[in-house]
Design a protein around this motif. Structure first.
Motif, short mmCIF file in Angstrom:
data_model
loop_
_atom_site.label_atom_id
_atom_site.label_comp_id
_atom_site.label_asym_id
_atom_site.label_seq_id
_atom_site.Cartn_x
_atom_site.Cartn_y
_atom_site.Cartn_z
N SER A 113 0.83 -1.21 0.00
CA SER A 113 0.00 0.00 0.00
C SER A 113 0.86 1.26 0.00
O SER A 113 0.44 2.31 -0.46
CB SER A 113 -0.94 0.00 1.21
N GLU A 114 2.11 1.15 0.50
CA GLU A 114 3.04 2.28 0.46
C GLU A 114 3.70 2.41 -0.91
O GLU A 114 4.42 3.37 -1.18
CB GLU A 114 4.15 2.12 1.51
N GLY A 115 3.48 1.43 -1.77
CA GLY A 115 4.05 1.48 -3.11
C GLY A 115 5.41 0.83 -3.24
O GLY A 115 6.02 0.87 -4.30
N GLN A 160 12.21 0.62 -2.40
CA GLN A 160 11.33 1.77 -2.57
C GLN A 160 10.93 1.89 -4.04
O GLN A 160 11.77 1.79 -4.93
CB GLN A 160 12.02 3.04 -2.11
N ARG A 161 9.68 2.10 -4.24
CA ARG A 161 9.16 2.21 -5.61
C ARG A 161 9.59 3.52 -6.25
O ARG A 161 9.56 4.58 -5.63
CB ARG A 161 7.65 2.13 -5.59
N THR A 162 10.01 3.41 -7.49
CA THR A 162 10.33 4.57 -8.31
C THR A 162 9.22 4.67 -9.36
O THR A 162 9.02 3.72 -10.11
CB THR A 162 11.70 4.40 -8.99
N PRO A 163 8.51 5.78 -9.42
CA PRO A 163 7.33 5.87 -10.29
C PRO A 163 7.57 5.46 -11.74
O PRO A 163 6.73 4.82 -12.34
CB PRO A 163 6.93 7.35 -10.19
N GLU A 164 8.71 5.81 -12.29
CA GLU A 164 8.93 5.50 -13.71
C GLU A 164 9.52 4.11 -13.95
O GLU A 164 9.76 3.73 -15.09
CB GLU A 164 9.82 6.57 -14.35
N VAL A 165 9.73 3.33 -12.88
CA VAL A 165 10.32 2.01 -13.04
C VAL A 165 9.38 0.96 -12.48
O VAL A 165 8.95 1.04 -11.34
CB VAL A 165 11.69 1.94 -12.30
N ASN A 166 9.08 -0.05 -13.28
CA ASN A 166 8.28 -1.19 -12.84
C ASN A 166 9.25 -2.31 -12.51
O ASN A 166 9.81 -2.94 -13.40
CB ASN A 166 7.30 -1.60 -13.93
N LEU A 167 9.46 -2.56 -11.23
CA LEU A 167 10.45 -3.54 -10.78
C LEU A 167 10.13 -4.94 -11.30
O LEU A 167 11.04 -5.68 -11.68
CB LEU A 167 10.53 -3.52 -9.26
#
Length: 109
Positions: free
Chosen positions: A16-18, A96-103
């Protein structure tokens, strides 16, 4: 990019935190090797990751995935070499999620 090595990496969907969770397991072959062989194989694996990055033939998505795994492995290396890692257990790393990168895309490429 599929570099064969001592690790199997899975990605759990964002929380939920992304943030993502990486689940890292060691292969059976690696776990059953003696400590000296594990250290050598892990160093070889890091070398393969470095060569892949230096070759310059990776697209940006694959380069980011290889770089992420290389950074994790560099931190794990001394602990693997001394036998301080419980190889039979799954290592869970929150990224940590980076908006422009889909892990998930990076690691499944």
């Amino acid at each position: 990019m599929d570099i064969q090595g001592p690790l199997k990496v899975g990605v759990v969907a964002p929380s939920s935190e992304g943030n993502y969770e990486l689940h890292i397991d060691f292969t059976d072959e690696f776990r059953h090797a003696d400590l000296a062989a594990q250290g050598e194989r892990f160093r070889d694996y890091l070398g393969e990751l470095t060569k892949a990055l230096q070759a310059g033939d990776l697209d940006e998505r694959n380069r980011q995935g290889v770089l992420l795994i290389q950074q994790i492995c560099e931190q794990l290396r001394p602990h693997v070499e001394t036998g301080d890692v419980a190889l039979a257990e799954t290592l869970v790393i929150e990224v940590q999620r980076t908006p422009e990168v889909n892990l998930a895309d990076l690691l499944n490429a």
